[in-house]
Enzyme design. Structure first.
Site, mmCIF file in Angstrom:
data_model
loop_
_atom_site.group_PDB
_atom_site.id
_atom_site.type_symbol
_atom_site.label_atom_id
_atom_site.label_comp_id
_atom_site.label_asym_id
_atom_site.label_seq_id
_atom_site.Cartn_x
_atom_site.Cartn_y
_atom_site.Cartn_z
ATOM 1 N N LYS A 14 0.837 -1.199 0.000
ATOM 2 C CA LYS A 14 0.000 0.000 0.000
ATOM 3 C C LYS A 14 0.870 1.246 0.000
ATOM 4 O O LYS A 14 1.839 1.340 0.749
ATOM 5 C CB LYS A 14 -0.875 -0.029 1.254
ATOM 6 C CG LYS A 14 -1.974 1.007 1.285
ATOM 7 C CD LYS A 14 -2.837 0.836 2.532
ATOM 8 C CE LYS A 14 -2.926 2.124 3.326
ATOM 9 N NZ LYS A 14 -3.460 1.928 4.672
ATOM 10 N N ARG A 20 4.114 3.915 3.617
ATOM 11 C CA ARG A 20 4.038 2.781 2.700
ATOM 12 C C ARG A 20 4.012 1.513 3.539
ATOM 13 O O ARG A 20 4.683 1.441 4.576
ATOM 14 C CB ARG A 20 5.265 2.752 1.787
ATOM 15 C CG ARG A 20 5.194 3.722 0.616
ATOM 16 C CD ARG A 20 6.381 3.566 -0.322
ATOM 17 N NE ARG A 20 7.542 4.266 0.194
ATOM 18 C CZ ARG A 20 7.905 5.504 -0.181
ATOM 19 N NH1 ARG A 20 7.193 6.156 -1.074
ATOM 20 N NH2 ARG A 20 8.971 6.069 0.334
ATOM 21 N N ASP A 137 -8.631 5.993 13.111
ATOM 22 C CA ASP A 137 -8.978 5.664 11.727
ATOM 23 C C ASP A 137 -9.809 4.378 11.691
ATOM 24 O O ASP A 137 -9.485 3.438 10.975
ATOM 25 C CB ASP A 137 -7.688 5.503 10.909
ATOM 26 C CG ASP A 137 -7.955 5.391 9.409
ATOM 27 O OD1 ASP A 137 -9.055 5.770 8.966
ATOM 28 O OD2 ASP A 137 -7.063 4.905 8.685
#
Ligand SMILES: Nc1ncnc2c1ncn2[C@@H]1O[C@H](COP(=O)(O)O)[C@@H](O)[C@H]1O
Lengths: 230, 175
Positions: A14, A20, A137
């Protein structure tokens, strides 16, 4: 730098705005590496400070969850010079997002199992908030389902604590739930009942839930007002 | 019977672990380590859950050595220090290093691919019986480990003892 050199050979999973994520073998084990890279538009010293803080917060939140018995990946190694975190790869798992999506596609009768899952998510988030961990999140992609090695039951594993922090404020917990609600209802159409179940279970499990739910209601109202103006 | 693992982050380095039982010269071995005559860490296996725990400590030690940030004076003392959940160096040696009367010892060596002589040099010094490194789990003292690392029963619900120990070792600098 050793870690960055190593990541050139790893499989990129990702590419995010802040980090990353790679898959690689580390000390012989399947491992996930999360690399926070410098943000060019920020002042280098400030950027370094912020990145360092995010990395330590991520690691602290994971440990705090695990101590409380909440499943989260094992931390194998942290490199504070290249801002890389090496984590256990949760093998043979499925995101809650994919699980809900495929359950919704198949016949009815799965309703009951999804309601049970929503209940479990509510309990785990209540426990996490009682430990004053704010995930930052929450989405159904950041929750994994894995068959337990112990008893074959499915386990819920929380991942991606990249935006997490420690706070006892009901407002922060309310916003955490609000973020999940938005993500949940937009990813999974017609799941109001399911999310309702999740919140009910959260409220019943957390010792401090009434202040949090009150804040959630306030944040919802603010969100709605903003979109009316907006 | 040796257990060797490459350090993926430091391709020139590998870690070899060797486990010995019925050791009769622990005091001599410990003194040799203190005098710098043994290039290896001599670890008390009762504090180890699994060879992976040692690998985590060794990788971190090589990393800190590479960036010049070791907390102790040598790579081998750093490995022992990294195993400990606290920042107290002498306590780390007391708990994780070998003591004079010990009958079992785990030897950890960080070496290059072609430096196999280092390993036989150490084997020759140990008056004991070498057993497979995986046997370390039968020597470990889970009650003592849980107490030292402060691992509560609820944490074992989300993984095994090794997971809990490794997590603490990897994160102790920011706790
Ligand atoms: N169990 C051990 N394994 C390897 N090196 C050791 C061990 N015990 C002591 N040493 C080394 O000897 C130095 C002095 O140790 P000490 O006698 O504890 O002050 C340490 O800094 C290490 O480098």
């Amino acid at each position: 730098m050793a870690a960055l050199e190593f990541l050139k050979t790893a499989e990129l999973l990702k590419q995010g705005a802040e980090a990353r994520v790679y898959r690689a073998e580390f000390l012989g084990k399947p491992t996930i590496v999360k690399e926070r890279f410098p943000k060019r538009y920020r002042h280098p010293t400030l950027d370094e400070k912020l990145t360092h803080r995010r990395t330590t917060q991520e690691v602290r939140s994971i440990l705090r969850c695990r101590r409380a018995g909440i499943h989260a990946p094992v931390v194998y190694f942290v490199d504070y010079t290249s801002h890389c975190i090496f984590l256990e790869e949760i093998m043979g798992s499925l995101t809650v997002r994919d699980h809900i999506a495929s359950s919704q596609q198949s016949d009815s009768g799965v309703e009951q199992s999804l309601l049970q899952l929503a209940e479990r998510v509510g309990q785990i988030l209540a426990k996490m908030h009682d430990e004053d961990v704010i995930h930052g999140d929450l989405t159904t992609s950041n929750m994994l389902l894995r068959r337990s090695q112990k008893d074959g039951e499915s386990e819920l594993v929380l991942i991606d604590f990249g935006l997490s922090y420690i706070s006892a404020l009901p407002e922060d917990k309310g916003v955490d739930l609000y973020v999940l609600e938005k993500a949940f209802l937009s990813t999974h159409p017609n799941t109001e009942e399911l999310f309702e179940k999740l919140l009910k279970s959260y409220a019943a499990s957390s010792k401090k839930s009434s202040a949090v739910i009150k804040k959630l209601d306030e944040v919802r109202l603010r969100g709605r007002k903003r979109s009316m103006v907006g | 019977m040796n257990h060797t693992q490459d350090l993926e982050l430091f391709p020139a380095h590998r870690v070899t672990q060797m486990l010995f039982k019925d050791v009769k010269n622990a005091a001599v071995l410990r003194q040799s380590a203190v005098d710098g005559k043994i290039s290896g860490a001599l670890i008390n296996p009762t504090m180890l859950v699994d060879p992976f725990q040692v690998l985590v400590a060794a990788n971190k030690a090589v990393h800190l050595q590479t960036i010049g940030k070791m907390k102790t004076r040598s790579l081998y003392s750093e490995i022992i220090f990294n195993l400990s959940p606290t920042n107290n160096i002498s306590e780390a040696f007391k708990r994780f290093g070998i003591s004079d009367g010990d009958e079992s010892v785990m030897v950890v060596v960080v070496h290059k691919k072609d430096e196999v002589q280092l390993l036989s040099d150490i084997t020759a010094r140990v008056d004991g019986r070498q057993v497979p490194v995986e046997d370390v789990s039968s020597l470990s003292d889970p009650a003592k480990i849980k107490k030292l690392y402060k691992i509560a029963p609820q944490e074992e619900k989300c993984g095994n003892l090794l997971d809990a120990v490794v997590c603490r070792m990897a994160t102790k600098d920011v706790m």
